[in-house]
Write a protein that holds these residues in place. Structure first.
Motif, PDB file in Angstrom:
ATOM      1  N   GLY A  14       0.746  -1.436  -0.085  1.00 24.65           N
ATOM      2  CA  GLY A  14      -0.084  -0.031  -0.070  1.00 24.65           C
ATOM      3  C   GLY A  14       0.747   1.306   0.087  1.00 24.65           C
ATOM      4  O   GLY A  14       0.305   2.282   0.055  1.00 24.65           O
ATOM      5  N   MET A  15       2.054   1.186  -0.066  1.00 29.62           N
ATOM      6  CA  MET A  15       2.913   2.444  -0.067  1.00 29.62           C
ATOM      7  C   MET A  15       2.866   3.191  -1.361  1.00 29.62           C
ATOM      8  O   MET A  15       2.890   2.561  -2.451  1.00 29.62           O
ATOM      9  N   LYS A  16       2.496   4.443  -1.419  1.00 22.87           N
ATOM     10  CA  LYS A  16       2.209   5.268  -2.487  1.00 22.87           C
ATOM     11  C   LYS A  16       3.505   5.562  -3.061  1.00 22.87           C
ATOM     12  O   LYS A  16       4.457   6.079  -2.544  1.00 22.87           O
ATOM     13  N   GLY A 222      15.694   0.719 -18.515  1.00 19.97           N
ATOM     14  CA  GLY A 222      14.777   0.856 -17.523  1.00 19.97           C
ATOM     15  C   GLY A 222      15.195   1.383 -16.443  1.00 19.97           C
ATOM     16  O   GLY A 222      13.961   1.978 -15.507  1.00 19.97           O
ATOM     17  N   THR A 223      16.351   1.518 -16.158  1.00 19.72           N
ATOM     18  CA  THR A 223      16.892   2.214 -14.929  1.00 19.72           C
ATOM     19  C   THR A 223      16.526   3.707 -14.976  1.00 19.72           C
ATOM     20  O   THR A 223      16.318   4.356 -13.702  1.00 19.72           O
ATOM     21  N   PHE A 224      15.933   4.327 -15.942  1.00 18.56           N
ATOM     22  CA  PHE A 224      15.382   5.589 -15.867  1.00 18.56           C
ATOM     23  C   PHE A 224      14.044   5.955 -15.928  1.00 18.56           C
ATOM     24  O   PHE A 224      13.471   7.035 -15.958  1.00 18.56           O
ATOM     25  N   GLN A 225      13.200   4.813 -15.983  1.00 17.46           N
ATOM     26  CA  GLN A 225      11.926   4.916 -16.274  1.00 17.46           C
ATOM     27  C   GLN A 225      11.291   5.204 -14.659  1.00 17.46           C
ATOM     28  O   GLN A 225      11.489   4.610 -13.606  1.00 17.46           O
ATOM     29  N   PRO A 226      10.288   6.284 -14.634  1.00 19.41           N
ATOM     30  CA  PRO A 226       9.845   6.466 -13.282  1.00 19.41           C
ATOM     31  C   PRO A 226       8.620   5.409 -12.964  1.00 19.41           C
ATOM     32  O   PRO A 226       8.205   4.786 -13.979  1.00 19.41           O
ATOM     33  N   VAL A 227       8.407   5.373 -11.828  1.00 20.14           N
ATOM     34  CA  VAL A 227       7.062   4.343 -11.305  1.00 20.14           C
ATOM     35  C   VAL A 227       6.022   5.109 -11.547  1.00 20.14           C
ATOM     36  O   VAL A 227       5.832   6.070 -11.092  1.00 20.14           O
ATOM     37  N   ARG A 228       5.148   4.583 -12.686  1.00 18.74           N
ATOM     38  CA  ARG A 228       3.955   5.094 -12.867  1.00 18.74           C
ATOM     39  C   ARG A 228       2.556   4.762 -12.190  1.00 18.74           C
ATOM     40  O   ARG A 228       1.763   5.247 -12.268  1.00 18.74           O
ATOM     41  N   ALA A 229       2.920   3.490 -11.358  1.00 16.07           N
ATOM     42  CA  ALA A 229       1.614   3.012 -10.681  1.00 16.07           C
ATOM     43  C   ALA A 229       1.614   3.955  -9.615  1.00 16.07           C
ATOM     44  O   ALA A 229       2.544   4.276  -8.943  1.00 16.07           O
ATOM     45  N   GLU A 230       0.428   3.898  -9.068  1.00 18.75           N
ATOM     46  CA  GLU A 230      -0.087   4.713  -7.781  1.00 18.75           C
ATOM     47  C   GLU A 230       0.573   3.952  -6.649  1.00 18.75           C
ATOM     48  O   GLU A 230       1.020   4.633  -5.837  1.00 18.75           O
ATOM     49  N   ASN A 231       0.601   2.469  -6.443  1.00 15.93           N
ATOM     50  CA  ASN A 231       0.949   2.033  -5.412  1.00 15.93           C
ATOM     51  C   ASN A 231       2.403   1.235  -6.019  1.00 15.93           C
ATOM     52  O   ASN A 231       2.367   0.487  -7.084  1.00 15.93           O
TER      53      ASN A 231
END
Length: 358
Positions: A14-16, A222-231
């Motif tokens: 559940g961590m955002k 992929g190391t430069f890709q931000p995390v786009r998922a909410e959780n």
């Protein structure tokens, strides 16, 4: 072990993702390397209260002691960027992501319209590449040229500077976006914590009685890709190949047996070592592997005691990794301090030396 989504056991559910966001002025993103590799500043985060101290990279020997072990990533960045045209005449930009064999690679392609499977791309000096397959955003390309692909890229490709370096590649990038100990070709991004070292620094550490060992992890785009998922638990982690030689396994065992501390230079070294330990129930076994290990707060580290790293992108998996290592509060305070003190960020930026949270 690693779950199907690449999330490590121990993740805090559940961590955002926005917990790992922060404000960074554009002018703190380093666009060029400093004149000398060891000129960088270094922010130390450690001690029982994870206190913060301003230092320079040249101070690193003051934070080491006889019997410690330095683990470096000896991957070598390939000239992974190529330009060309589709059969329709539209422009394409190719970013080779992974070499599959002497003539085939997986790649990202930027174009106004995605090239069709089976189409032929025209590149520099008569080089052509056939699109053999596509899976989501990753293309499999077969290069039609007698030269091996690695040699082809070295001759006609461009250094794959990160997307946040907004300038044209210069001749100096060919050496400065490469560690001095780079040997094994295959990365499309530099293991940037290693960029701070010159030969004099390595010689100084060896003379102190600090051992030095190497792993290879080929850093992917992929190391430069931000995390786009909410959780964060919903993020699908990219995979990277690593290799750990027997000498490095033995050096880690000797370091631990003698009461020394294992310092991983860069998140790539840490990830390779921890992935190996997880794959073998806590044991380090020499050999090759592939990992999509996603290290987040809640992860229990098994090998690494200290981490030298650069400052990372907001909402990135690497920021989550260092938060797991040093503690979320300590990293948030450290990044706030770094912005206020105008440290230089990202690949050509300054360094942090982190102690594992106790």
């Amino acid at each position: 072990m690693v779950s199907e989504k690449g999330c490590a056991i121990g993740i805090i559910r559940g961590m955002k993702t926005d917990t790992f966001d922060f404000y960074l002025p554009d002018d703190l993103i380093a666009q060029f390397p400093l004149a000398n590799r060891t000129d960088s500043r270094m922010l130390y985060v450690g001690g029982t209260a994870q206190h913060i101290k301003d230092a320079t990279f040249r101070d690193l020997p003051d934070y080491m002691r006889r019997g410690d072990l330095l683990v470096l990533n000896n991957t070598r960045v390939i000239k992974a960027r190529l330009s060309g045209f589709k059969p329709t005449g539209g422009k394409v930009e190719i970013m080779v992501e992974r070499l599959l064999d002497v003539h085939r690679a997986q790649a990202l392609i930027r174009a106004s319209h995605a090239p069709a499977v089976g189409s032929t791309l025209s590149l520099s000096d008569g080089i052509t590449a056939v699109v053999e397959a596509r899976q989501q955003d990753i293309y499999t390309l077969r290069f039609l040229h007698p030269l091996p692909l690695l040699e082809l890229l070295d001759r006609y490709g461009r250094v794959p500077l990160p997307p946040y370096i907004e300038r044209t590649v210069t001749n100096s990038d060919e050496s400065r976006y490469q560690t001095i100990f780079a040997q094994e070709s295959g990365a499309v991004a530099a293991p940037t914590a290693g960029l701070h070292f010159d030969q004099a620094m390595l010689d100084t550490l060896r003379a102190m009685g600090v051992a030095i060992a190497y792993i290879t992890l080929h850093v992917g785009a992929g190391t430069f890709q931000p995390v786009r998922a909410e959780n964060i638990e919903d993020h699908v982690m990219h995979a990277e190949r690593y290799s750990i030689p027997p000498d490095t396994i033995e050096a880690i065992r000797a370091c631990k047996a003698g009461g020394g501390r294992v310092l991983a230079v860069g998140t790539t070294c840490l990830r390779a070592l921890e992935a190996c330990a997880r794959a073998h129930e806590g044991q380090l076994i020499a050999g090759q592997g592939e990992t999509n290990l996603f290290i987040t707060p809640g992860y229990r580290f098994q090998v690494v005691d200290r981490l030298l790293t650069n400052f990372h992108l907001p909402r990135s998996t690497l920021l989550m990794l260092v938060s797991a290592f040093a503690g979320m509060d300590a990293i948030q305070r450290a990044y706030q301090h770094a912005v206020a003190a105008r440290y230089r960020f990202f690949s050509y930026g300054d360094a942090m030396l982190l102690e594992i949270q106790s």
